[in-house]
Scaffold this motif. Structure first.
Motif, PDB file in Angstrom:
ATOM      1  N   MET A 174      28.410  45.415  21.132  1.00 65.42           N
ATOM      2  CA  MET A 174      29.867  45.948  21.509  1.00 65.42           C
ATOM      3  C   MET A 174      30.293  44.793  22.690  1.00 65.42           C
ATOM      4  SD  MET A 174      31.401  49.472  22.712  1.00 65.42           S
ATOM      5  CE  MET A 174      33.111  49.739  23.182  1.00 65.42           C
ATOM      6  N   PRO A 175      31.296  44.137  22.243  1.00 60.63           N
ATOM      7  CA  PRO A 175      31.771  43.068  23.185  1.00 60.63           C
ATOM      8  C   PRO A 175      32.230  44.079  24.373  1.00 60.63           C
ATOM      9  CG  PRO A 175      33.206  42.936  21.394  1.00 60.63           C
ATOM     10  CD  PRO A 175      32.017  44.061  20.861  1.00 60.63           C
ATOM     11  N   SER A 176      32.326  43.449  25.527  1.00 58.16           N
ATOM     12  CA  SER A 176      32.915  43.918  26.590  1.00 58.16           C
ATOM     13  C   SER A 176      33.972  42.990  27.211  1.00 58.16           C
ATOM     14  CB  SER A 176      32.044  44.501  27.706  1.00 58.16           C
ATOM     15  OG  SER A 176      31.293  43.249  28.154  1.00 58.16           O
ATOM     16  N   LEU A 177      34.964  43.482  27.833  1.00 56.03           N
ATOM     17  CA  LEU A 177      35.989  42.619  28.546  1.00 56.03           C
ATOM     18  C   LEU A 177      35.503  42.563  29.979  1.00 56.03           C
ATOM     19  CD1 LEU A 177      39.090  44.596  26.911  1.00 56.03           C
ATOM     20  CD2 LEU A 177      38.087  42.342  26.223  1.00 56.03           C
ATOM     21  N   SER A 178      36.212  41.412  30.246  1.00 57.80           N
ATOM     22  CA  SER A 178      35.869  41.102  31.759  1.00 57.80           C
ATOM     23  C   SER A 178      36.986  41.975  32.672  1.00 57.80           C
ATOM     24  CB  SER A 178      36.150  39.697  32.101  1.00 57.80           C
ATOM     25  OG  SER A 178      37.540  39.287  31.915  1.00 57.80           O
ATOM     26  N   HIS A 179      36.607  41.975  33.957  1.00 61.32           N
ATOM     27  CA  HIS A 179      37.430  42.879  34.682  1.00 61.32           C
ATOM     28  C   HIS A 179      38.656  42.220  34.880  1.00 61.32           C
ATOM     29  CE1 HIS A 179      34.280  45.476  35.988  1.00 61.32           C
ATOM     30  NE2 HIS A 179      33.482  44.630  36.204  1.00 61.32           N
ATOM     31  N   ASP A 180      39.024  40.954  34.730  1.00 58.23           N
ATOM     32  CA  ASP A 180      40.235  40.340  34.846  1.00 58.23           C
ATOM     33  C   ASP A 180      41.347  40.617  33.454  1.00 58.23           C
ATOM     34  OD1 ASP A 180      39.690  39.030  37.192  1.00 58.23           O
ATOM     35  OD2 ASP A 180      39.171  37.173  36.225  1.00 58.23           O
ATOM     36  N   ALA A 181      40.471  40.640  32.441  1.00 58.51           N
ATOM     37  CA  ALA A 181      41.020  41.085  31.045  1.00 58.51           C
ATOM     38  C   ALA A 181      41.520  42.462  31.144  1.00 58.51           C
ATOM     39  CB  ALA A 181      40.218  40.609  29.914  1.00 58.51           C
ATOM     40  N   LEU A 182      40.556  43.253  31.678  1.00 57.01           N
ATOM     41  CA  LEU A 182      41.023  44.929  31.934  1.00 57.01           C
ATOM     42  C   LEU A 182      42.225  44.804  33.012  1.00 57.01           C
ATOM     43  CD1 LEU A 182      37.791  46.559  31.753  1.00 57.01           C
ATOM     44  CD2 LEU A 182      39.587  46.960  30.151  1.00 57.01           C
ATOM     45  N   ALA A 183      42.251  44.266  33.879  1.00 61.65           N
ATOM     46  CA  ALA A 183      43.292  44.150  34.994  1.00 61.65           C
ATOM     47  C   ALA A 183      44.541  43.782  34.352  1.00 61.65           C
ATOM     48  CB  ALA A 183      42.831  43.265  35.950  1.00 61.65           C
ATOM     49  N   ILE A 184      44.732  43.015  33.182  1.00 63.99           N
ATOM     50  CA  ILE A 184      45.943  42.482  32.859  1.00 63.99           C
ATOM     51  C   ILE A 184      46.267  43.321  31.481  1.00 63.99           C
ATOM     52  CG2 ILE A 184      46.835  40.570  31.183  1.00 63.99           C
ATOM     53  CD1 ILE A 184      45.161  38.603  32.873  1.00 63.99           C
ATOM     54  N   LEU A 185      45.234  43.833  30.807  1.00 64.06           N
ATOM     55  CA  LEU A 185      45.528  44.523  29.494  1.00 64.06           C
ATOM     56  C   LEU A 185      45.917  46.013  29.918  1.00 64.06           C
ATOM     57  CD1 LEU A 185      42.885  43.263  27.050  1.00 64.06           C
ATOM     58  CD2 LEU A 185      45.334  42.817  26.893  1.00 64.06           C
TER      59      LEU A 185
END
Length: 107
Positions: free
Chosen positions: A1-12
């Motif tokens: 399962m791919p995980s999102l980076s903290h930066d991507a989560l902070a944006i999404l």
């Protein structure tokens, strides 16, 4: 399962919250407009019934009152029928006109 980076989560995450809020607000607006139209329709129907209730004793029956409502031009209100006036939101003027006549006023 791919995980999102903290930066991507902070944006999404805020975008998802914003999208959800806008969706819920939009649904609320649609519901409010629907409710308002229903209320307007019910109010208009009540006014029409009030007009017909006042005319029925003079007309002799509900069906004749309905014919008067649809066809009789009221010269004091611009020669329009009660139905035309009610469609323009002027049903209260028709009710006031009928009350005036009932009190012995001139047509």
């Amino acid at each position: 399962m791919p995980s999102l980076s903290h930066d991507a989560l902070a944006i999404l995450l805020p975008l998802g919250i914003l999208f959800t809020a806008l969706l819920m607000f939009g649904i609320g607006l649609v519901w409010a407009r629907y409710r308002d139209k229903q209320n307007e329709r019910q109010e208009r129907e009540k006014l029409i019934q009030a007009i017909l209730d006042q005319i029925e004793p003079w007309a002799g029956s509900r069906s004749y009152a309905w014919v008067w409502y649809q066809t009789y031009p009221i010269s004091a209100l611009g020669g329009q029928t009660a139905q035309q006036l009610a469609a323009q939101g002027r049903a209260y003027e028709v009710i006031a006109y009928i009350a005036h006549i009932r009190q012995g006023g001139y047509a």
